[in-house]
Design an enzyme around this catalytic site. Sequence first.
Site, PDB file in Angstrom:
ATOM      1  N   SER A 172       0.855  -1.188   0.000  1.00 19.98           N
ATOM      2  CA  SER A 172       0.000   0.000   0.000  1.00 19.98           C
ATOM      3  C   SER A 172       0.889   1.235   0.000  1.00 19.98           C
ATOM      4  O   SER A 172       2.030   1.180   0.481  1.00 19.98           O
ATOM      5  CB  SER A 172      -0.868   0.024   1.267  1.00 19.98           C
ATOM      6  OG  SER A 172      -1.496   1.282   1.419  1.00 19.98           O
ATOM      7  N   TYR A 185      -0.754  -0.382  10.360  1.00 17.30           N
ATOM      8  CA  TYR A 185      -1.119  -1.021   9.089  1.00 17.30           C
ATOM      9  C   TYR A 185      -0.048  -0.698   8.045  1.00 17.30           C
ATOM     10  O   TYR A 185       0.404  -1.576   7.303  1.00 17.30           O
ATOM     11  CB  TYR A 185      -2.495  -0.512   8.650  1.00 17.30           C
ATOM     12  CG  TYR A 185      -2.861  -0.782   7.215  1.00 17.30           C
ATOM     13  CD1 TYR A 185      -3.293  -2.045   6.810  1.00 17.30           C
ATOM     14  CD2 TYR A 185      -2.796   0.236   6.257  1.00 17.30           C
ATOM     15  CE1 TYR A 185      -3.647  -2.284   5.486  1.00 17.30           C
ATOM     16  CE2 TYR A 185      -3.143   0.004   4.934  1.00 17.30           C
ATOM     17  CZ  TYR A 185      -3.568  -1.259   4.554  1.00 17.30           C
ATOM     18  OH  TYR A 185      -3.918  -1.488   3.245  1.00 17.30           O
ATOM     19  N   LYS A 189       2.381  -3.081   5.756  1.00 27.78           N
ATOM     20  CA  LYS A 189       2.407  -3.024   4.294  1.00 27.78           C
ATOM     21  C   LYS A 189       3.830  -2.763   3.778  1.00 27.78           C
ATOM     22  O   LYS A 189       4.216  -3.243   2.714  1.00 27.78           O
ATOM     23  CB  LYS A 189       1.433  -1.952   3.797  1.00 27.78           C
ATOM     24  CG  LYS A 189      -0.029  -2.328   4.045  1.00 27.78           C
ATOM     25  CD  LYS A 189      -0.504  -3.361   3.047  1.00 27.78           C
ATOM     26  CE  LYS A 189      -1.371  -4.418   3.600  1.00 27.78           C
ATOM     27  NZ  LYS A 189      -1.801  -5.408   2.599  1.00 27.78           N
TER      28      LYS A 189
HETATM   29  P1  NAP Z   1     -11.963  -5.670   0.913  1.00 24.12           P
HETATM   30  O1  NAP Z   1     -12.796  -5.090  -0.162  1.00 24.12           O
HETATM   31  O2  NAP Z   1     -12.358  -5.473   2.329  1.00 24.12           O
HETATM   32  O3  NAP Z   1     -11.807  -7.236   0.627  1.00 24.12           O
HETATM   33  C1  NAP Z   1     -11.025  -8.008   1.478  1.00 24.12           C
HETATM   34  C2  NAP Z   1     -11.099  -9.459   1.081  1.00 24.12           C
HETATM   35  O4  NAP Z   1     -10.246 -10.206   1.953  1.00 24.12           O
HETATM   36  C3  NAP Z   1     -12.481 -10.053   1.237  1.00 24.12           C
HETATM   37  O5  NAP Z   1     -12.636 -11.094   0.289  1.00 24.12           O
HETATM   38  C4  NAP Z   1     -12.457 -10.624   2.658  1.00 24.12           C
HETATM   39  O6  NAP Z   1     -13.431 -11.631   2.769  1.00 24.12           O
HETATM   40  C5  NAP Z   1     -11.025 -11.140   2.706  1.00 24.12           C
HETATM   41  N1  NAP Z   1     -10.420 -11.209   4.033  1.00 24.12           N
HETATM   42  C6  NAP Z   1     -10.402 -10.286   5.001  1.00 24.12           C
HETATM   43  N2  NAP Z   1      -9.704 -10.728   6.066  1.00 24.12           N
HETATM   44  C7  NAP Z   1      -9.267 -11.976   5.744  1.00 24.12           C
HETATM   45  C8  NAP Z   1      -8.496 -12.952   6.413  1.00 24.12           C
HETATM   46  N3  NAP Z   1      -8.022 -12.754   7.652  1.00 24.12           N
HETATM   47  N4  NAP Z   1      -8.236 -14.115   5.770  1.00 24.12           N
HETATM   48  C9  NAP Z   1      -8.697 -14.336   4.531  1.00 24.12           C
HETATM   49  N5  NAP Z   1      -9.427 -13.457   3.845  1.00 24.12           N
HETATM   50  C10 NAP Z   1      -9.705 -12.275   4.443  1.00 24.12           C
HETATM   51  O7  NAP Z   1     -10.434  -5.136   0.835  1.00 24.12           O
HETATM   52  P2  NAP Z   1      -9.602  -4.495  -0.376  1.00 24.12           P
HETATM   53  O8  NAP Z   1      -9.706  -3.024  -0.302  1.00 24.12           O
HETATM   54  O9  NAP Z   1      -9.946  -5.178  -1.631  1.00 24.12           O
HETATM   55  O10 NAP Z   1      -8.124  -4.841   0.074  1.00 24.12           O
HETATM   56  C11 NAP Z   1      -7.354  -5.857  -0.533  1.00 24.12           C
HETATM   57  C12 NAP Z   1      -5.883  -5.556  -0.317  1.00 24.12           C
HETATM   58  O11 NAP Z   1      -5.536  -4.297  -0.880  1.00 24.12           O
HETATM   59  C13 NAP Z   1      -5.428  -5.506   1.143  1.00 24.12           C
HETATM   60  O12 NAP Z   1      -4.172  -6.132   1.256  1.00 24.12           O
HETATM   61  C14 NAP Z   1      -5.282  -4.037   1.428  1.00 24.12           C
HETATM   62  O13 NAP Z   1      -4.323  -3.777   2.419  1.00 24.12           O
HETATM   63  C15 NAP Z   1      -4.801  -3.537   0.064  1.00 24.12           C
HETATM   64  N6  NAP Z   1      -5.022  -2.108  -0.157  1.00 24.12           N
HETATM   65  C16 NAP Z   1      -6.294  -1.611  -0.266  1.00 24.12           C
HETATM   66  C17 NAP Z   1      -6.457  -0.251  -0.491  1.00 24.12           C
HETATM   67  C18 NAP Z   1      -7.826   0.377  -0.646  1.00 24.12           C
HETATM   68  O14 NAP Z   1      -7.905   1.617  -0.683  1.00 24.12           O
HETATM   69  N7  NAP Z   1      -8.887  -0.394  -0.736  1.00 24.12           N
HETATM   70  C19 NAP Z   1      -5.343   0.589  -0.593  1.00 24.12           C
HETATM   71  C20 NAP Z   1      -4.088   0.038  -0.465  1.00 24.12           C
HETATM   72  C21 NAP Z   1      -3.934  -1.323  -0.256  1.00 24.12           C
HETATM   73  P3  NAP Z   1     -13.934 -12.206   4.212  1.00 24.12           P
HETATM   74  O15 NAP Z   1     -14.339 -11.047   5.024  1.00 24.12           O
HETATM   75  O16 NAP Z   1     -15.053 -13.124   3.813  1.00 24.12           O
HETATM   76  O17 NAP Z   1     -12.784 -12.977   4.804  1.00 24.12           O
END
Ligand code: NAP
Length: 280
Positions: A172, A185, A189
């Site tokens: 991130s 967090y 990352k």
């Molecule tokens: P999201 O929409 O909340 O989706 C998260 C996914 O991970 C869901 O499928 C969730 O399903 C699953 N999950 C959560 N905790 C888990 C665990 N302990 N074990 C297995 N599965 C788990 O999140 P996202 O925004 O797509 O984020 C994905 C990645 O991108 C993360 O690594 C995050 O740090 C990174 N990221 C996101 C952003 C942003 O702005 N969105 C920015 C920078 C980086 P369940 O709840 O069913 O387990």
Amino acid sequence: IPSPRWSFGSIAESRTSETVREDLTMNNPLFDMTGKVAVITGSTKGIGRSIAEEMARCGAKVVISSRKAEACEQVAAEFKAQGFEAMAVPCHVGKKADLQNLVDKTNEAWGSIDVLVCNAATNPVYGPTEEMTDDAWDKIMDTNVKGTFWLTNMVLPQMAEKGEGAVVLLSSIAGLRGNTVIGTYGVSKAAEAALARNLAVEWGPKGIRINSIAPGLIKTDFAKALWDDPVRAKQAEDKTPLRRIGDPVDIAGLAVFLSTKASAYITGQVIVADGGETIC
Ligand code: NAP
């Protein structure tokens, strides 16, 4: 649901994912994933789901995974209905036995793992580091870093036997800069980007590439607090040269690139996809 916007140079054109797939796979073998087995953690929604969908569109067999079995089955069924090859294996990335089961079930069904995307992560707290409890610190580090360390160690040796493989870790921009509210967090990352770099050095001689992606703000449930409120959304757009918040598919395209021949000479890098936020 409106089509995601893809920007090419100065011309922002609206293109559907289908159009993009035709461009990438039908005309260009550099992006072909036909027959490749891709495991994507946290792929029932958000960025992970989009990565799984775009990889499947490029021909990959995808393993849909998250903590909730029902959600995994549902997404896998939706993918199969679109003609994709998909299977569901529930897995909590903070639990070593779950991760081993994810690897074993994939190998039993499809014989190998060619692409691994460590995407699932957690951030249960919002506030200064001083107020972080030991439990919250451990939860963030165990889920985001230790789970990735476990899973990569389970998968990399079998990729080495084949002499090829691609691994993508979700970092991130919070790992590249300081932050007053999501600092721990961000530390986790930064660790994932460092892990990608280090694993790339260790496994490069075996033909495996490991990179990380550092997204900016992406429109998912995970970051909802940062874009749901119109005032905060406008602030986020204004500080981004492309003047928009990212869509999951903006990250999925990069994950496809990093998992295919298109990026054959790229390893150990952290690639920023943030609409330009960090260049300002
Ligand atoms: P999201 O929409 O909340 O989706 C998260 C996914 O991970 C869901 O499928 C969730 O399903 C699953 N999950 C959560 N905790 C888990 C665990 N302990 N074990 C297995 N599965 C788990 O999140 P996202 O925004 O797509 O984020 C994905 C990645 O991108 C993360 O690594 C995050 O740090 C990174 N990221 C996101 C952003 C942003 O702005 N969105 C920015 C920078 C980086 P369940 O709840 O069913 O387990």
